[in-house]
Design an enzyme around this catalytic site. Structure first.
Site, PDB file in Angstrom:
ATOM      1  N   ASP A   1       0.691  -1.294  -0.131  1.00  0.00           N
ATOM      2  CA  ASP A   1       0.171   0.178   0.096  1.00  0.00           C
ATOM      3  C   ASP A   1       0.798   1.196   0.109  1.00  0.00           C
ATOM      4  O   ASP A   1       1.918   1.090   0.265  1.00  0.00           O
ATOM      5  CB  ASP A   1      -0.818   0.014   1.152  1.00  0.00           C
ATOM      6  CG  ASP A   1      -1.939  -1.110   1.107  1.00  0.00           C
ATOM      7  OD1 ASP A   1      -2.363  -1.573  -0.016  1.00  0.00           O
ATOM      8  OD2 ASP A   1      -2.279  -1.508   2.385  1.00  0.00           O
TER       9      ASP A   1
ATOM     10  N   TYR B   1       6.951 -10.349   6.642  1.00  0.00           N
ATOM     11  CA  TYR B   1       6.794  -8.850   6.751  1.00  0.00           C
ATOM     12  C   TYR B   1       7.266  -8.370   8.045  1.00  0.00           C
ATOM     13  O   TYR B   1       7.261  -9.343   9.184  1.00  0.00           O
ATOM     14  CB  TYR B   1       5.357  -8.535   6.800  1.00  0.00           C
ATOM     15  CG  TYR B   1       4.785  -8.345   5.562  1.00  0.00           C
ATOM     16  CD1 TYR B   1       4.915  -7.134   4.538  1.00  0.00           C
ATOM     17  CD2 TYR B   1       4.088  -9.433   4.792  1.00  0.00           C
ATOM     18  CE1 TYR B   1       4.266  -7.023   3.561  1.00  0.00           C
ATOM     19  CE2 TYR B   1       3.650  -9.436   3.345  1.00  0.00           C
ATOM     20  CZ  TYR B   1       3.665  -8.268   2.850  1.00  0.00           C
ATOM     21  OH  TYR B   1       2.995  -8.097   1.455  1.00  0.00           O
TER      22      TYR B   1
END
EC number: 5.4.99.12
Length: 281
Positions: free
Chosen positions: A52, A110
Protein backbone atom coordinates in the site's frame (compact mmCIF):
# COMPACT_ATOMS: atom_id res chain seq x y z
CA UNK A 1 12.55 -14.19 -24.93
CA UNK A 2 14.27 -14.01 -21.53
CA UNK A 3 12.51 -14.08 -18.17
CA UNK A 4 14.40 -11.95 -15.66
CA UNK A 5 13.73 -11.97 -11.93
CA UNK A 6 14.90 -9.03 -9.81
CA UNK A 7 14.94 -8.04 -6.16
CA UNK A 8 14.22 -4.40 -5.34
CA UNK A 9 14.43 -2.39 -2.13
CA UNK A 10 12.47 0.83 -1.74
CA UNK A 11 11.34 3.51 0.67
CA UNK A 12 7.63 3.79 -0.07
CA UNK A 13 7.09 7.12 1.72
CA UNK A 14 6.57 9.18 -1.42
CA UNK A 15 4.72 6.59 -3.51
CA UNK A 16 1.13 5.38 -3.92
CA UNK A 17 2.15 1.77 -3.37
CA UNK A 18 3.90 -0.83 -5.51
CA UNK A 19 1.26 -1.63 -8.12
CA UNK A 20 0.37 0.84 -10.87
CA UNK A 21 -2.54 3.18 -10.08
CA UNK A 22 -4.51 5.57 -12.32
CA UNK A 23 -2.77 8.55 -10.68
CA UNK A 24 0.68 7.09 -11.30
CA UNK A 25 3.73 7.56 -9.05
CA UNK A 26 4.04 3.95 -7.97
CA UNK A 27 7.11 1.75 -7.65
CA UNK A 28 5.95 -0.31 -10.63
CA UNK A 29 5.64 2.82 -12.78
CA UNK A 30 9.21 3.86 -12.06
CA UNK A 31 10.62 0.36 -12.62
CA UNK A 32 8.85 -0.01 -15.95
CA UNK A 33 9.98 3.43 -17.06
CA UNK A 34 13.60 2.62 -16.15
CA UNK A 35 13.40 -0.60 -18.18
CA UNK A 36 11.88 1.33 -21.11
CA UNK A 37 14.70 3.86 -21.01
CA UNK A 38 17.26 1.06 -20.93
CA UNK A 39 15.86 -1.33 -23.54
CA UNK A 40 13.24 0.64 -25.48
CA UNK A 41 10.68 -2.00 -24.52
CA UNK A 42 7.32 -1.14 -22.99
CA UNK A 43 6.77 -4.05 -20.62
CA UNK A 44 4.63 -4.87 -17.59
CA UNK A 45 6.46 -6.28 -14.61
CA UNK A 46 4.95 -8.93 -12.33
CA UNK A 47 5.38 -8.20 -8.62
CA UNK A 48 5.41 -10.82 -5.87
CA UNK A 49 2.59 -8.85 -4.23
CA UNK A 50 1.17 -5.41 -3.64
CA UNK A 51 2.20 -2.92 -0.98
CA UNK A 52 0.00 0.00 0.00
CA UNK A 53 0.88 3.69 -0.12
CA UNK A 54 3.65 4.52 2.32
CA UNK A 55 4.67 0.86 2.83
CA UNK A 56 8.29 -0.10 2.22
CA UNK A 57 10.20 -3.15 1.00
CA UNK A 58 13.59 -4.49 2.00
CA UNK A 59 13.40 -7.29 -0.58
CA UNK A 60 10.48 -7.15 -3.02
CA UNK A 61 10.68 -9.45 -6.05
CA UNK A 62 9.42 -8.93 -9.59
CA UNK A 63 9.94 -10.54 -12.98
CA UNK A 64 9.41 -9.58 -16.62
CA UNK A 65 10.02 -10.94 -20.10
CA UNK A 66 12.45 -9.14 -22.36
CA UNK A 67 14.08 -9.52 -25.75
CA UNK A 68 17.07 -7.48 -24.62
CA UNK A 69 20.48 -9.12 -24.88
CA UNK A 70 22.01 -6.96 -22.13
CA UNK A 71 24.31 -9.21 -20.04
CA UNK A 72 22.79 -10.26 -16.73
CA UNK A 73 25.56 -8.69 -14.67
CA UNK A 74 24.85 -5.22 -16.13
CA UNK A 75 21.14 -4.93 -15.36
CA UNK A 76 21.28 -3.81 -11.72
CA UNK A 77 23.80 -1.06 -12.30
CA UNK A 78 22.08 0.15 -15.46
CA UNK A 79 18.60 0.32 -13.91
CA UNK A 80 19.80 1.93 -10.67
CA UNK A 81 21.25 4.78 -12.71
CA UNK A 82 17.75 5.44 -14.09
CA UNK A 83 15.72 5.05 -10.90
CA UNK A 84 14.94 7.54 -8.12
CA UNK A 85 17.33 7.41 -5.18
CA UNK A 86 14.80 5.67 -2.93
CA UNK A 87 14.41 2.65 -5.25
CA UNK A 88 17.36 0.25 -5.62
CA UNK A 89 17.68 -2.99 -7.59
CA UNK A 90 19.70 -5.41 -5.45
CA UNK A 91 19.83 -8.58 -7.50
CA UNK A 92 19.05 -9.99 -10.94
CA UNK A 93 18.81 -13.54 -12.18
CA UNK A 94 17.49 -15.36 -15.23
CA UNK A 95 14.72 -17.90 -14.61
CA UNK A 96 12.61 -20.33 -16.62
CA UNK A 97 9.92 -18.85 -18.92
CA UNK A 98 7.16 -20.09 -16.62
CA UNK A 99 8.48 -18.47 -13.45
CA UNK A 100 5.95 -16.06 -11.91
CA UNK A 101 7.11 -13.94 -9.00
CA UNK A 102 3.74 -14.13 -7.23
CA UNK A 103 2.61 -17.67 -8.04
CA UNK A 104 6.07 -19.18 -7.51
CA UNK A 105 6.60 -17.61 -4.07
CA UNK A 106 6.79 -20.08 -1.17
CA UNK A 107 6.87 -17.74 1.83
CA UNK A 108 6.72 -14.04 2.59
CA UNK A 109 7.97 -12.22 5.66
CA UNK A 110 6.83 -8.79 6.79
CA UNK A 111 8.35 -6.60 9.48
CA UNK A 112 6.42 -3.94 11.37
CA UNK A 113 8.36 -1.41 13.45
CA UNK A 114 7.02 0.42 16.49
CA UNK A 115 9.11 3.06 18.24
CA UNK A 116 8.13 2.73 21.90
CA UNK A 117 10.54 5.36 23.18
CA UNK A 118 9.09 8.54 24.64
CA UNK A 119 10.03 10.61 21.63
CA UNK A 120 10.13 9.67 17.93
CA UNK A 121 13.36 9.17 16.03
CA UNK A 122 13.54 12.17 13.71
CA UNK A 123 15.66 10.27 11.20
CA UNK A 124 13.49 7.13 11.06
CA UNK A 125 10.09 8.74 11.51
CA UNK A 126 8.96 7.58 8.03
CA UNK A 127 9.83 3.95 8.81
CA UNK A 128 8.37 3.61 12.31
CA UNK A 129 5.06 3.98 14.06
CA UNK A 130 5.68 6.04 17.19
CA UNK A 131 3.63 4.90 20.20
CA UNK A 132 3.81 7.45 23.05
CA UNK A 133 2.23 5.28 25.78
CA UNK A 134 3.66 2.48 27.93
CA UNK A 135 3.19 -0.98 26.40
CA UNK A 136 3.19 -4.43 27.99
CA UNK A 137 5.65 -5.95 25.54
CA UNK A 138 5.61 -9.39 27.21
CA UNK A 139 1.84 -9.56 26.67
CA UNK A 140 2.31 -8.64 23.02
CA UNK A 141 4.95 -11.37 22.65
CA UNK A 142 2.52 -13.90 24.07
CA UNK A 143 -0.32 -12.69 21.86
CA UNK A 144 1.56 -13.24 18.59
CA UNK A 145 2.03 -16.93 19.37
CA UNK A 146 -1.72 -17.46 18.94
CA UNK A 147 -1.44 -16.33 15.32
CA UNK A 148 0.86 -19.19 14.31
CA UNK A 149 -0.87 -21.97 12.40
CA UNK A 150 -3.45 -22.38 9.66
CA UNK A 151 -6.59 -20.33 10.29
CA UNK A 152 -9.30 -18.31 8.61
CA UNK A 153 -7.96 -14.77 9.06
CA UNK A 154 -11.17 -12.96 8.07
CA UNK A 155 -11.05 -10.96 11.32
CA UNK A 156 -7.65 -9.60 10.27
CA UNK A 157 -8.58 -8.79 6.67
CA UNK A 158 -9.83 -5.52 5.25
CA UNK A 159 -13.58 -5.34 4.76
CA UNK A 160 -12.73 -4.53 1.14
CA UNK A 161 -10.82 -7.78 0.63
CA UNK A 162 -11.78 -9.42 -2.68
CA UNK A 163 -10.36 -12.84 -1.76
CA UNK A 164 -12.98 -15.58 -1.49
CA UNK A 165 -10.73 -17.73 0.71
CA UNK A 166 -9.23 -16.11 3.83
CA UNK A 167 -7.45 -19.24 5.07
CA UNK A 168 -3.72 -18.69 5.38
CA UNK A 169 -0.80 -20.34 7.18
CA UNK A 170 1.47 -18.36 9.47
CA UNK A 171 4.74 -20.24 9.98
CA UNK A 172 6.34 -17.84 12.42
CA UNK A 173 5.44 -14.67 14.29
CA UNK A 174 7.68 -13.14 16.90
CA UNK A 175 8.68 -9.81 18.42
CA UNK A 176 12.20 -8.47 18.86
CA UNK A 177 13.08 -5.40 20.92
CA UNK A 178 16.07 -3.13 20.26
CA UNK A 179 16.87 -0.97 23.28
CA UNK A 180 20.10 0.48 21.89
CA UNK A 181 18.50 3.90 21.37
CA UNK A 182 16.89 4.15 24.79
CA UNK A 183 18.15 7.15 26.75
CA UNK A 184 20.16 6.20 29.81
CA UNK A 185 18.25 6.85 33.01
CA UNK A 186 14.90 7.29 31.23
CA UNK A 187 12.67 4.31 32.14
CA UNK A 188 9.96 5.73 29.89
CA UNK A 189 11.94 4.60 26.84
CA UNK A 190 11.01 1.01 25.93
CA UNK A 191 13.01 0.63 22.74
CA UNK A 192 12.09 -0.20 19.17
CA UNK A 193 9.66 -3.11 18.82
CA UNK A 194 9.83 -5.16 15.63
CA UNK A 195 7.18 -7.72 14.69
CA UNK A 196 8.33 -10.32 12.17
CA UNK A 197 5.62 -12.48 10.62
CA UNK A 198 6.13 -15.18 7.98
CA UNK A 199 3.36 -16.93 6.06
CA UNK A 200 2.36 -18.53 2.79
CA UNK A 201 0.34 -15.44 1.93
CA UNK A 202 -1.30 -12.36 3.42
CA UNK A 203 -4.65 -10.65 3.04
CA UNK A 204 -5.23 -6.96 2.42
CA UNK A 205 -4.16 -4.96 5.51
CA UNK A 206 -3.67 -8.21 7.43
CA UNK A 207 -0.37 -7.35 9.11
CA UNK A 208 -1.47 -3.79 9.89
CA UNK A 209 -4.68 -5.03 11.55
CA UNK A 210 -2.66 -7.57 13.52
CA UNK A 211 -0.40 -4.74 14.71
CA UNK A 212 -3.36 -2.55 15.66
CA UNK A 213 -4.75 -5.45 17.71
CA UNK A 214 -1.38 -6.20 19.34
CA UNK A 215 -1.11 -2.57 20.39
CA UNK A 216 -4.44 -2.92 22.19
CA UNK A 217 -2.99 -5.94 23.99
CA UNK A 218 0.07 -3.90 24.92
CA UNK A 219 -2.17 -1.09 26.21
CA UNK A 220 -4.06 -3.54 28.45
CA UNK A 221 -7.31 -3.22 26.48
CA UNK A 222 -7.19 -6.89 25.48
CA UNK A 223 -5.66 -10.07 26.86
CA UNK A 224 -3.20 -12.12 24.77
CA UNK A 225 -5.62 -15.07 24.62
CA UNK A 226 -8.20 -12.78 22.99
CA UNK A 227 -6.37 -13.40 19.70
CA UNK A 228 -7.91 -16.89 19.66
CA UNK A 229 -11.43 -15.52 20.07
CA UNK A 230 -10.81 -12.89 17.38
CA UNK A 231 -9.73 -15.60 14.92
CA UNK A 232 -12.77 -17.72 15.76
CA UNK A 233 -15.12 -14.76 15.22
CA UNK A 234 -14.22 -14.43 11.51
CA UNK A 235 -15.46 -10.85 11.75
CA UNK A 236 -13.37 -7.74 11.02
CA UNK A 237 -15.13 -5.81 13.79
CA UNK A 238 -13.74 -8.26 16.38
CA UNK A 239 -10.14 -7.10 15.79
CA UNK A 240 -8.38 -3.81 16.48
CA UNK A 241 -7.76 -0.83 14.21
CA UNK A 242 -5.54 -0.82 11.14
CA UNK A 243 -2.07 0.49 12.03
CA UNK A 244 -0.40 3.12 9.84
CA UNK A 245 1.32 1.90 6.71
CA UNK A 246 4.65 3.63 7.34
CA UNK A 247 5.80 1.06 9.91
CA UNK A 248 5.31 -1.87 7.53
CA UNK A 249 8.05 -3.35 5.38
CA UNK A 250 8.01 -6.37 3.08
CA UNK A 251 11.09 -8.06 4.49
CA UNK A 252 11.65 -11.08 2.29
CA UNK A 253 10.08 -13.33 -0.34
CA UNK A 254 11.30 -16.94 -0.56
CA UNK A 255 11.44 -19.20 -3.60
CA UNK A 256 12.81 -22.60 -4.46
CA UNK A 257 14.99 -21.40 -7.30
CA UNK A 258 16.52 -24.86 -7.64
CA UNK A 259 13.27 -25.89 -9.31
CA UNK A 260 13.91 -23.29 -11.99
CA UNK A 261 17.66 -23.92 -12.43
CA UNK A 262 18.45 -20.19 -12.63
CA UNK A 263 21.66 -18.50 -13.45
CA UNK A 264 23.64 -17.43 -10.37
CA UNK A 265 22.37 -14.12 -8.91
CA UNK A 266 24.10 -10.93 -9.99
CA UNK A 267 24.82 -8.63 -7.06
CA UNK A 268 25.45 -5.00 -7.95
CA UNK A 269 25.81 -3.26 -4.57
CA UNK A 270 29.60 -3.36 -4.60
CA UNK A 271 29.69 -2.02 -8.15
CA UNK A 272 27.31 0.80 -7.27
CA UNK A 273 29.36 1.86 -4.27
CA UNK A 274 32.47 2.03 -6.43
CA UNK A 275 30.93 4.58 -8.81
CA UNK A 276 29.54 7.64 -7.03
CA UNK A 277 27.80 8.85 -10.18
CA UNK A 278 25.56 5.76 -10.16
CA UNK A 279 25.18 5.50 -6.40
CA UNK A 280 21.63 5.23 -5.14
CA UNK A 281 22.52 5.93 -1.53
Amino acid sequence: MRNLCMTVSFDGTNYYGFQSQPDGNTIQDHLEEAIRQLTGEKIKIIGSGRTDAGVHAYRQVFNFHTQSAIPLERWCLALNGRLPKDIVILEAREVKPGFHSRHSAKRKTYRYTINANQYPDVFLRHLQLHHPGILDIDAMKEAVTYLIGTFDYTSFASRHSTKQNHVRTIYDAHIEVDRSKCREGHPRDQGVIELFITGNGFLQHMVRIIVGTLLQVGEGKRNPVDIQRILEAKDRSAAGPTAEGKGLMLWNVEYNFMEDKPEPPSFALDEVEEDEADSTE
